[in-house]
Design a protein around this motif. Structure first.
Motif, PDB file in Angstrom:
ATOM      1  N   GLY A 141       0.833  -1.192   0.000  1.00  0.00           N
ATOM      2  CA  GLY A 141       0.000   0.000   0.000  1.00  0.00           C
ATOM      3  C   GLY A 141       0.879   1.258   0.000  1.00  0.00           C
ATOM      4  N   ASN A 142       0.567   2.246   0.827  1.00  0.00           N
ATOM      5  CA  ASN A 142       1.315   3.504   0.902  1.00  0.00           C
ATOM      6  C   ASN A 142       2.159   3.615   2.186  1.00  0.00           C
ATOM      7  OD1 ASN A 142       0.195   4.487  -1.554  1.00  0.00           O
ATOM      8  ND2 ASN A 142      -1.674   5.109  -0.445  1.00  0.00           N
ATOM      9  N   LYS A 143       2.525   2.493   2.767  1.00  0.00           N
ATOM     10  CA  LYS A 143       3.196   2.487   4.062  1.00  0.00           C
ATOM     11  C   LYS A 143       4.643   2.998   4.006  1.00  0.00           C
ATOM     12  CE  LYS A 143       0.291  -1.385   5.523  1.00  0.00           C
ATOM     13  NZ  LYS A 143       0.247  -2.820   5.890  1.00  0.00           N
ATOM     14  N   VAL A 144       5.225   3.020   2.814  1.00  0.00           N
ATOM     15  CA  VAL A 144       6.622   3.433   2.680  1.00  0.00           C
ATOM     16  C   VAL A 144       6.739   4.944   2.456  1.00  0.00           C
ATOM     17  CG1 VAL A 144       8.705   3.221   1.267  1.00  0.00           C
ATOM     18  CG2 VAL A 144       7.354   1.180   1.833  1.00  0.00           C
ATOM     19  N   TYR A 145       5.768   5.552   1.824  1.00  0.00           N
ATOM     20  CA  TYR A 145       5.892   6.930   1.351  1.00  0.00           C
ATOM     21  C   TYR A 145       5.941   8.012   2.442  1.00  0.00           C
ATOM     22  CZ  TYR A 145       5.093   4.638  -3.068  1.00  0.00           C
ATOM     23  OH  TYR A 145       5.220   3.809  -4.158  1.00  0.00           O
ATOM     24  N   PRO A 146       5.502   7.762   3.670  1.00  0.00           N
ATOM     25  CA  PRO A 146       5.710   8.774   4.718  1.00  0.00           C
ATOM     26  C   PRO A 146       7.185   9.128   4.949  1.00  0.00           C
ATOM     27  CG  PRO A 146       4.011   7.245   5.418  1.00  0.00           C
ATOM     28  CD  PRO A 146       4.577   6.697   4.142  1.00  0.00           C
ATOM     29  N   LEU A 147       8.092   8.284   4.418  1.00  0.00           N
ATOM     30  CA  LEU A 147       9.521   8.592   4.556  1.00  0.00           C
ATOM     31  C   LEU A 147       9.898   9.872   3.797  1.00  0.00           C
ATOM     32  CD1 LEU A 147      11.069   5.015   4.192  1.00  0.00           C
ATOM     33  CD2 LEU A 147      10.860   6.363   6.292  1.00  0.00           C
ATOM     34  N   LYS A 148       9.126  10.202   2.759  1.00  0.00           N
ATOM     35  CA  LYS A 148       9.396  11.437   2.008  1.00  0.00           C
ATOM     36  C   LYS A 148       9.220  12.667   2.897  1.00  0.00           C
ATOM     37  CE  LYS A 148       8.305  10.057  -2.751  1.00  0.00           C
ATOM     38  NZ  LYS A 148       7.427  10.336  -3.942  1.00  0.00           N
ATOM     39  N   LYS A 149       8.234  12.591   3.798  1.00  0.00           N
ATOM     40  CA  LYS A 149       7.993  13.722   4.685  1.00  0.00           C
ATOM     41  C   LYS A 149       9.154  13.934   5.666  1.00  0.00           C
ATOM     42  CE  LYS A 149       2.971  13.213   4.496  1.00  0.00           C
ATOM     43  NZ  LYS A 149       1.717  12.999   5.270  1.00  0.00           N
ATOM     44  N   LEU A 150       9.980  12.903   5.809  1.00  0.00           N
ATOM     45  CA  LEU A 150      11.133  12.997   6.693  1.00  0.00           C
ATOM     46  C   LEU A 150      12.391  13.421   5.936  1.00  0.00           C
ATOM     47  CD1 LEU A 150      10.573   9.795   8.896  1.00  0.00           C
ATOM     48  CD2 LEU A 150       9.840  12.151   9.333  1.00  0.00           C
ATOM     49  N   GLY A 151      12.230  13.774   4.662  1.00  0.00           N
ATOM     50  CA  GLY A 151      13.344  14.278   3.875  1.00  0.00           C
ATOM     51  C   GLY A 151      14.104  13.229   3.079  1.00  0.00           C
ATOM     52  N   TYR A 152      13.616  11.986   3.042  1.00  0.00           N
ATOM     53  CA  TYR A 152      14.315  10.929   2.321  1.00  0.00           C
ATOM     54  C   TYR A 152      13.853  10.866   0.855  1.00  0.00           C
ATOM     55  CZ  TYR A 152      15.801   9.165   6.885  1.00  0.00           C
ATOM     56  OH  TYR A 152      16.364   9.037   8.131  1.00  0.00           O
ATOM     57  N   TYR A 153      14.814  10.683  -0.027  1.00  0.00           N
ATOM     58  CA  TYR A 153      14.513  10.477  -1.444  1.00  0.00           C
ATOM     59  C   TYR A 153      14.266   8.987  -1.668  1.00  0.00           C
ATOM     60  CZ  TYR A 153      15.300   9.696  -6.396  1.00  0.00           C
ATOM     61  OH  TYR A 153      15.174   9.290  -7.700  1.00  0.00           O
ATOM     62  N   ILE A 154      13.124   8.650  -2.302  1.00  0.00           N
ATOM     63  CA  ILE A 154      12.762   7.251  -2.531  1.00  0.00           C
ATOM     64  C   ILE A 154      12.934   6.933  -4.011  1.00  0.00           C
ATOM     65  CG2 ILE A 154      10.936   5.519  -2.405  1.00  0.00           C
ATOM     66  CD1 ILE A 154       9.735   7.050  -0.075  1.00  0.00           C
ATOM     67  N   HIS A 155      13.832   6.005  -4.300  1.00  0.00           N
ATOM     68  CA  HIS A 155      14.039   5.512  -5.662  1.00  0.00           C
ATOM     69  C   HIS A 155      13.233   4.216  -5.805  1.00  0.00           C
ATOM     70  CE1 HIS A 155      16.061   4.732  -9.455  1.00  0.00           C
ATOM     71  NE2 HIS A 155      16.252   3.479  -9.052  1.00  0.00           N
ATOM     72  N   GLU A 156      12.183   4.269  -6.638  1.00  0.00           N
ATOM     73  CA  GLU A 156      11.262   3.137  -6.752  1.00  0.00           C
ATOM     74  C   GLU A 156      11.628   2.216  -7.915  1.00  0.00           C
ATOM     75  OE1 GLU A 156       7.110   4.169  -6.684  1.00  0.00           O
ATOM     76  OE2 GLU A 156       7.547   6.065  -5.684  1.00  0.00           O
ATOM     77  N   LYS A 157      11.347   0.948  -7.713  1.00  0.00           N
ATOM     78  CA  LYS A 157      11.545  -0.066  -8.749  1.00  0.00           C
ATOM     79  C   LYS A 157      10.520  -1.174  -8.540  1.00  0.00           C
ATOM     80  CE  LYS A 157      15.126  -2.887 -10.942  1.00  0.00           C
ATOM     81  NZ  LYS A 157      16.548  -3.315 -10.893  1.00  0.00           N
ATOM     82  N   GLU A 158       9.960  -1.639  -9.645  1.00  0.00           N
ATOM     83  CA  GLU A 158       8.950  -2.683  -9.550  1.00  0.00           C
ATOM     84  C   GLU A 158       9.581  -4.016  -9.116  1.00  0.00           C
ATOM     85  OE1 GLU A 158       5.742  -2.450  -9.817  1.00  0.00           O
ATOM     86  OE2 GLU A 158       5.731  -0.310 -10.367  1.00  0.00           O
TER      87      GLU A 158
END
Length: 234
Positions: A141-158
């Motif tokens: 789901g969206n459980k990982v994306y709150p890390l963006k609010k903490l200033g982390y850049y998320i590089h996604e891959k399927e």
């Protein structure tokens, strides 16, 4: 020549003797007084006032420098306190936790570590010193994306090989600070993502990355607890 009776001559001699005795006694009394005066303490009678003042000035002057008097009980207590201060203190027991972070929380890490990192970033810019590599799973789901609010850049891959499963493990590079590993783990666990293990990455080119992946061997393993994350060491 007129002759005087014998008794008259005796009376005159007697009076003369008495007179001599009186004179002798008077002279002896004066002599005694003069002698006593001459042998009295010359210091007391001759000592000038100026010498008395000099003698008084030579006496040490002892003044009380405190505003209040000290009772014997207070002196005893002070001496006892002084003795105790020289006693060797017993060494304090060190924490059995190797990382000495058993009481650390996500809030502590945000306030004492992450806030400083974010404060040095330009407005709206994410951190570049550490990258979150995330293999997307629909189950997450969206459980990982709150890390963006903490200033982390998320590089996604399927995620291809683990489709239908969910993320359950973190891999960290050698250059990643332990605080970032703990912040990511605390956050994901709080958002309901079942992190079961934190492991060192085998790939050197991922030295500044935290990878969120899936290990099929950990599907039935117990989730990490906040205490285990707090005790984590690299």
């Amino acid at each position: 020549m007129k002759k005087y009776p014998i008794y008259f001559i005796v009376a005159l001699v007697f009076l003369g003797v008495v007179k001599l005795i009186q004179v002798a006694l008077f002279n002896a009394d004066e002599y005694s007084k003069n002698k006593k005066a001459s042998f009295s303490d010359p210091v007391e009678k001759v000592k000038p006032k100026t010498l008395q003042k000099k003698a008084e000035q030579k006496q040490p002057i002892l003044t009380d420098t405190t505003t209040t008097s000290t009772s014997p009980e207070e002196v005893s207590e002070t001496a006892q306190a002084g003795e105790e201060s020289f006693q060797t203190e017993e060494p304090k027991e060190e924490s059995s936790n190797p990382s000495n972070g058993s009481d650390i929380t996500l809030s502590d890490l945000k306030n004492n570590y992450l806030a400083i990192k974010i404060a040095n970033l330009p407005q709206g810019q994410l951190r570049e010193d550490v990258v979150i590599r995330y293999y997307k799973h629909e189950k997450d789901g969206n459980k990982v994306y709150p890390l963006k609010k903490l200033g982390y850049y998320i590089h996604e891959k399927e995620a291809n090989e683990t489709q239908g499963l969910g993320s359950n493990v973190l891999y960290y590079g050698g250059d990643v600070n332990i605080e970032d590993i703990q912040i990511v783990a605390f956050t994901l666990l709080a958002n309901g993502l079942p992190i079961k293990s934190i492991e060192r990455s085998q790939f050197e080119w991922k030295s500044n990355a935290i990878e969120i992946g899936t290990d099929t061997l950990l599907l039935d393993a117990a989730n990490l607890t906040n205490q285990e994350i707090a005790n984590f060491i690299k």
